[in-house]
Design an enzyme around this catalytic site. Structure first.
Site, short mmCIF file in Angstrom:
data_model
loop_
_atom_site.label_atom_id
_atom_site.label_comp_id
_atom_site.label_asym_id
_atom_site.label_seq_id
_atom_site.Cartn_x
_atom_site.Cartn_y
_atom_site.Cartn_z
N GLU A 1 -8.06 18.06 4.18
CA GLU A 1 -9.16 18.97 3.80
C GLU A 1 -8.59 20.12 2.99
OE1 GLU A 1 -11.50 20.39 7.04
OE2 GLU A 1 -11.82 18.40 7.87
N ARG B 1 -12.14 17.78 14.50
CA ARG B 1 -11.02 17.89 13.58
C ARG B 1 -10.63 16.50 13.08
NH1 ARG B 1 -12.08 22.51 13.07
NH2 ARG B 1 -10.76 24.34 13.37
N HIS C 1 -17.00 19.58 6.18
CA HIS C 1 -16.61 20.55 7.23
C HIS C 1 -17.56 21.76 7.24
CE1 HIS C 1 -13.03 22.02 9.81
NE2 HIS C 1 -14.12 22.68 10.15
C1 DGY Z 1 -14.02 26.19 13.65
O1 DGY Z 1 -14.54 27.26 14.01
O2 DGY Z 1 -13.00 25.75 14.18
C2 DGY Z 1 -14.67 25.48 12.52
O3 DGY Z 1 -14.05 24.28 12.28
C3 DGY Z 1 -14.69 26.33 11.27
O4 DGY Z 1 -13.46 26.85 11.03
#
Ligand code: DGY
Length: 322
Positions: free
Chosen positions: A270, A241, A288
């Site tokens: 994002e 993240r 991402h």
């Molecule tokens: C997650 O599964 O957390 C990925 O970042 C995609 O959303």
């Protein structure tokens, strides 16, 4: 399942197989456009559906949760990360929340390795030179990068994804070090070296890869202080993240030569990312897409539907968080 089919709202465009199964088993509401649902739309829909199958792009802040309608019973996330959900507020409202662990570990680990290699071996610069037809000479000093084979890989958060990354890194003879809330049992730990505190891990990481959740405790985990603790010329990889990294501090560390490169699939903002990163050829960036494979999109959708099926059968969903 009862005769009366539950009403399910799918907020984003999921895989065709996921949608087919959802439509088969639920009265499914699909969105004509694949855009993040606004707070107002979430609140509106919570009055007319029993379940929502959202992605991390739909934000269930405490403000939104407090305004959700009383019909909504379960939020079955199509993501492993749940930092977009205020779990305490949802628990207070008695709304069940699930996520999709396990099924995206391989895909995400692939992206971590891609980011590591791309950053270490200057993939962005190399691609640009060839693509823009500027490759007009070669010399032994041309595009020299950092080798990862045999180096120390530090993993922050040795959960499912971290463990797969460690396995893949073994293929490069990397020595795995890790920091985790709990030490792994010897069978899972293998030859990885546990560090009880983050600082000790940082000092021993030529490449540092982040795999912990974004929480108030891990916000800006990588900042001026922690980045300066990495060995000079270290490489930072983040496909967890964006909130884990202080992006201004990262730029400072790259500009000063403290870090050689970074590989990032996640950003503080994002979609979009950080425009200040664009001029840095030593930042290898992806939008991402850690879990974005055909196989994993099906698996994530099915896992979310498995959780819904269990819930509506009166059973405890496998991935129930609250
Ligand atoms: C997650 O599964 O957390 C990925 O970042 C995609 O959303």
């Amino acid at each position: 399942m009862t005769d009366q089919r539950p009403v399910l709202w799918i907020t984003r465009q999921l895989s065709a197989n996921t949608v087919a199964r959802a439509v088969r088993d639920y009265d499914t509401v699909l969105e004509p456009q694949d855009i993040p649902a606004s707070a107002e739309r979430i609140i509106e829909m919570s009055n007319v559906v029993d379940a929502i199958l959202p992605c991390h792009s739909e934000i269930f802040s405490s403000d939104v949760v407090n305004r959700l309608g009383s019909r909504l019973k379960i939020i079955a996330n199509h993501s492993v990360g749940v930092d977009h959900c205020d779990l305490d507020a949802l628990a207070k409202r008695g709304i069940v929340v699930t996520n999709t662990p396990d099924v995206l570990s391989d895909a995400t680990a692939e992206i971590a390795i891609l980011l590591m290699l791309g950053a270490a071996r200057r993939a962005i610069e190399g691609d640009a030179i060839v693509r823009q037809q500027q490759w007009d000479s070669w010399s032994p000093s041309f595009m020299v990068g950092h080798q990862v084979t045999g180096k120390r890989l530090g993993i922050v958060g040795m959960g499912r994804v971290g463990q797969v990354v460690a396995k893949r890194a073994a293929g490069f003879d990397m020595q795995v070090h890790y920091h985790n809330r709990k030490r792994l049992n010897p069978e899972l730990e293998g030859r990885a070296v546990f560090h009880e505190n983050l600082d000790s891990l940082l000092e021993n990481s030529d490449v540092l890869s982040l795999h912990c959740p974004a929480t108030p405790q891990t916000s800006k985990l990588m900042n001026h202080r922690t980045l300066s603790m990495l060995p000079k010329n270290a490489i930072l990889v983040n496909c967890a993240r964006g909130a884990l990294v202080d992006e201004d501090a990262l730029i400072t560390a790259l500009d000063s030569g403290q870090l050689a490169a970074a590989g990032l699939d996640c950003f503080e903002v994002e979609p979009g990312g950080n425009p200040n990163f664009s001029a840095h050829q030593n930042i290898f960036m992806l939008p991402h897409i850690g879990s974005a494979t055909f196989e994993t999109r099906d698996a994530m959708g099915f896992r979310a539907l498995d959780n819904l099926d269990a819930f509506f059968k009166g059973e405890k969903p496998k991935d129930k968080l609250v």
